[in-house]
Design an enzyme around this catalytic site. Structure first.
Site, PDB file in Angstrom:
ATOM      1  N   ASP A   1      -2.401   0.969   7.165  1.00  0.00           N
ATOM      2  CA  ASP A   1      -1.292   0.961   5.979  1.00  0.00           C
ATOM      3  C   ASP A   1      -1.266  -0.621   5.868  1.00  0.00           C
ATOM      4  OD1 ASP A   1      -1.296   3.723   5.521  1.00  0.00           O
ATOM      5  OD2 ASP A   1      -0.289   3.997   7.547  1.00  0.00           O
TER       6      ASP A   1
ATOM      7  N   ASP B   1       0.779  -1.120  -0.048  1.00  0.00           N
ATOM      8  CA  ASP B   1      -0.127   0.017   0.015  1.00  0.00           C
ATOM      9  C   ASP B   1       0.917   1.163   0.136  1.00  0.00           C
ATOM     10  OD1 ASP B   1      -2.172   1.640   0.440  1.00  0.00           O
ATOM     11  OD2 ASP B   1      -2.001   1.683   2.393  1.00  0.00           O
TER      12      ASP B   1
ATOM     13  N   GLU C   1      -1.230  -1.410  -4.770  1.00  0.00           N
ATOM     14  CA  GLU C   1      -2.278  -0.571  -4.888  1.00  0.00           C
ATOM     15  C   GLU C   1      -2.223   0.628  -5.776  1.00  0.00           C
ATOM     16  OE1 GLU C   1      -5.477  -0.208  -1.618  1.00  0.00           O
ATOM     17  OE2 GLU C   1      -5.007   2.001  -1.737  1.00  0.00           O
TER      18      GLU C   1
END
Lengths: 165, 165
Positions: B140, B7, B67
């Site tokens: 996160d 991420d 992502e």
């Protein structure tokens, strides 16, 4: 000092290597790394990483001058340029180069005299300032040389200011 | 298969490593790479490159699920996330991992059942799906695990479809 100028792009990443010695600027090499649109994004980043690493090994510059992406235009292409810029910065820092970033307007201002100079004006001024017999035909390579020249002019100016104090 | 979920962020880059074996998903490791705001941009990229490279060496995943930056918000921070994403992709491809990218909405849809799930819902669903005794406290890291889970669910779904033909 030897400066590697990089003009990050989505398909063409221009590079230009110049030497500065006592205020004189000499062209060492220039060219374009081509990123085929057929490649996946990660393959493009990999190709770019390898090619810039090869340039750094071959020419051993100590400074990287890299153009900032221009955000106001197409956001998708600005993103792709930002990714290419990140890879160029990574290669530079992984190899111990000092990294400087310049906006397109700063480069044009420094090289052509004003911030909205055309590509042709950049090509012409690069030819004059590097005393080349022919202009650099690739606008991306000419931009990369202009970025390296921009950095050197700034450094020389800062040196003069520092010495006059 | 072992999947490294990433991420990307401007200060915190979450990571999560999960194994899949016959449809069962097992947590291997997770955490956050912290990028101090005191570092220059190139130092941040260098730190991130090194840390993700270490994770890949240590856990030997074969797939990276990363992502995509969310562009509609703050353009400057989206750019920084794009740079972090580029470094993650580069480490993956340099180490021979297959790279997959997912939008935040795809990940939330897959893990929480709809595209606008909250951070807390992601944390809760990650806990349930990985049979953890406690939720993952860092959002996160939880997001990174969710990205890895999202990839595995997709692959399992595609496998079932392929086998039923």
């Amino acid at each position: 000092m030897r400066v590697l100028g990089i003009d990050p792009g989505t398909i063409n990443v221009g590079y230009g290597i110049v030497d500065e010695d006592d205020g004189e600027i000499v062209m060492v090499s220039y060219g374009v790394v081509k990123l085929s649109p057929k490649l996946s994004m990660e393959q493009k980043l990999h190709t770019l990483y390898q090619k810039i690493s090869e340039l750094v090994s071959l020419y051993t510059p100590t400074i990287a001058a890299i153009e900032e992406p221009f955000v106001a235009g197409n956001v998708k292409s600005a993103f792709a340029i930002g990714r290419a810029q990140a890879i160029a910065m990574l290669v530079a820092v992984n190899n111990g180069l000092a990294v400087f970033r310049y906006l397109p307007t700063e480069v044009k201002q420094q090289v052509t005299g004003y911030g909205n100079g055309s590509k042709e004006q950049v090509q012409e001024m690069v030819k004059i300032q590097l005393s080349l017999s022919e202009p650099v035909l690739s606008p991306d390579a000419a931009d990369a040389l202009a970025i390296a020249i921009c950095h050197i002019r700034r450094e020389c100016y800062n040196r003069i200011i520092a010495e006059s104090r």
